[in-house]
Scaffold this active site. Structure first.
Site, PDB file in Angstrom:
ATOM      1  N   HIS A 308       0.847  -1.190   0.000  1.00  0.00           N
ATOM      2  CA  HIS A 308       0.000   0.000   0.000  1.00  0.00           C
ATOM      3  C   HIS A 308       0.877   1.232   0.000  1.00  0.00           C
ATOM      4  O   HIS A 308       1.923   1.235   0.639  1.00  0.00           O
ATOM      5  CB  HIS A 308      -0.922   0.017   1.232  1.00  0.00           C
ATOM      6  CG  HIS A 308      -2.039   0.969   1.080  1.00  0.00           C
ATOM      7  ND1 HIS A 308      -1.916   2.298   1.397  1.00  0.00           N
ATOM      8  CD2 HIS A 308      -3.282   0.794   0.599  1.00  0.00           C
ATOM      9  CE1 HIS A 308      -3.054   2.898   1.124  1.00  0.00           C
ATOM     10  NE2 HIS A 308      -3.898   2.017   0.637  1.00  0.00           N
ATOM     11  N   ASP A 366      -7.984  -5.420   0.103  1.00  0.00           N
ATOM     12  CA  ASP A 366      -8.482  -6.167  -1.050  1.00  0.00           C
ATOM     13  C   ASP A 366      -8.153  -7.641  -0.987  1.00  0.00           C
ATOM     14  O   ASP A 366      -8.780  -8.454  -1.656  1.00  0.00           O
ATOM     15  CB  ASP A 366      -7.892  -5.576  -2.335  1.00  0.00           C
ATOM     16  CG  ASP A 366      -8.477  -4.218  -2.613  1.00  0.00           C
ATOM     17  OD1 ASP A 366      -9.637  -4.010  -2.250  1.00  0.00           O
ATOM     18  OD2 ASP A 366      -7.772  -3.368  -3.175  1.00  0.00           O
TER      19      ASP A 366
END
Ligand code: ACO
Length: 431
Positions: A308, A366
């Site tokens: 991320h 996700d």
């Protein structure tokens, strides 16, 4: 934006330039470079905006090192545990948690806007059935500006408000219609006796031929997915919405732009890409091969659902989502699924692997959301549309904040030009 009495001094060819420093309520201080070009005749260079604050905002705060996500100051874990999606929508839109009357009124307003213009059914029918539901959503949401003219005047606060409510209310209907259309089933109208998440599940999974029972635990998990994705400060799609909105474009067009940006596999498309990757890996014994590919500099392959831009410790949403995934799988009695085995083993191996540990690459939201959504019966192509419907409230809250911001200007980045210098046109016969 709180001014400090500190400044940063930039020495540019012996010329001193003093740049003001601002103090945020949380996070790093910010150097104001707005006058830099005028005073120093230089630009700053920051591809991907890794060190650039594009706006000031009161909506969402992320501390990537601590793994903290706050909506209007409230930790995501507390909201995911104790709140519900429409309350989170109210919080993001208006800045405070609603009292009992306010939430009742808000829920009524949203519920009364869930149907889409009947003519939009015909618009849907113009798409191919095999279109990706995100392609349909980009088109249909953009087309909302053609159906709802009475809420496109961005200078009117009331119209902005109506557009926000319409978007939050209609997005589940549009996402469910995109799904139904792709599988050739009739559209299911929204039901105002159901809560937001149950209504969405009903529009996706019920058919006119037989009754559909909504499992409350699944509706709760769905609601949680919506909450966890509701906003995430100035990420790529939100910045796209702000940039589109900065030119004065109407909110439906701006949200369509956000949906287009979200679609990419490095952003919202990662949930679909992650599940497809888990299926491609197929069996636990093939994991080392894929881990090796992810580490290989010459191979573009990346482990989807890992890493991320901001979280360099853990993604707090992933923690909550993992708990939800366990609950949903338990409820549905899914234990032996091969994809799940691959996911669990991959997570374990990657969390211990030196490459992933040293680069601080952790499973992101996700990684787990795809597992839950698949267990619920959604095809992978619906994962990103569900993300888009959840993020709509964040996009619209950020858009509203931007329109009301007195510092707002049209977004217009500069560049470091490295192309050909001025040269004269050469006739084709002489080239
Ligand atoms: N697999 C393998 N290596 C990775 C991964 C990954 N998933 N993510 C990052 N790396 C490596 C990079 O190759 C790079 O290595 P290097 O320093 O040797 O060059 C290093 O880690 C840093 O990566 P960057 O791409 O510079 O980090 P950035 O902040 O730009 O990217 C991103 C973040 C796009 C999310 C990236 O981690 C990625 O592509 N992840 C996979 C896609 C994904 O899951 N996206 C969902 C994001 S969450 C969301 O949108 C809700």
């Amino acid at each position: 934006m709180a001014e400090t009495n500190k400044t940063a001094t930039l020495l540019l060819d012996n010329k001193k330039i003093e740049l003001p420093i601002y103090a945020p309520t949380a996070g790093p201080e910010v150097i104001d470079i707005r006058k830099l070009y005028a005073q120093g005749d230089v630009f700053t260079y920051d591809p991907g905006f890794t060190s650039t604050a594009s706006c000031d905002s009161t909506i969402t705060y992320i501390d990537g090192d601590k793994g903290e996500l706050l909506y209007r100051g409230y930790p995501i874990e507390q909201l995911a545990d104790q709140s519900h999606f429409l309350e989170v929508c109210y919080l993001l839109l208006y800045g405070e948690l609603p009292d009992a009357t306010q939430i009742e009124e808000f829920e009524t307003r949203v519920t009364r806007h869930t149907m889409v213009h009947e003519q939009m059914h015909n618009f849907f029918r113009g798409f191919r059935r095999d279109a990706h539901p995100m392609a349909t959503m980009v088109g249909v949401v953009g087309a909302m500006s053609a159906f709802y003219h009475d809420s496109t005047d961005i200078s009117d606060p009331w119209q902005r408000e109506v557009a926000a409510i319409r978007m939050i209310a209609k997005m589940p209907t549009i996402a469910a219609m995109a799904y139904k259309y792709s599988i050739g089933q009739p559209f299911v109208y929204p039901r105002n006796d159901l809560d937001y998440a149950s209504n969405f599940l009903n529009m996706c999974f019920s058919v006119p031929a037989e009754p559909y029972k909504i499992e409350p635990a699944l509706a709760k998990a769905m609601d949680r997915i919506f909450m966890l994705h509701a906003d995430h400060e100035q990420n790529a799609s939100t910045s796209t919405v702000r940039l589109a909105g900065s030119s004065g474009a109407n909110p439906f067009a701006c949200i369509a732009a956000g949906i287009a940006c979200l679609w990419g596999p490095a952003h919202g498309g990662a949930n679909q890409a992650c599940l497809e990757m888990l299926r491609e890996i197929g069996t636990v014994d093939r994991i080392p091969e894929f881990i090796a590919r992810a580490k290989d500099k010459n191979d573009p392959f990346r482990l989807m659902g890992f890493g991320h831009r901001v979280y360099k410790n853990f993604d707090p949403r992933a923690k909550v989502m993992k708990e939800s995934a366990d609950e949903v799988l338990e409820l549905l009695g899914i234990h032996d699924n091969e994809t799940l085995k691959v996911a669990k083993e991959l997570e374990k191996i990657a969390l211990e692997d030196e490459y992933f540990v040293s680069k601080k690459l952790y499973p992101n939201v996700d990684f787990y959301s795809g597992i839950i959504l698949e267990a619920m019966g959604f095809p992978t192509s619906m994962f990103t549309p569900i993300f888009a419907l959840s993020r709509t409230v964040g996009w619209i809250s950020q858009w509203k904040e931007m329109i009301a911001d007195q510092h707002q200007k049209i977004g217009r980045p500069r560049q470091l030009y490295v192309g050909a210098p001025r040269r004269d046109y050469v006739d084709v016969a002489k080239r």
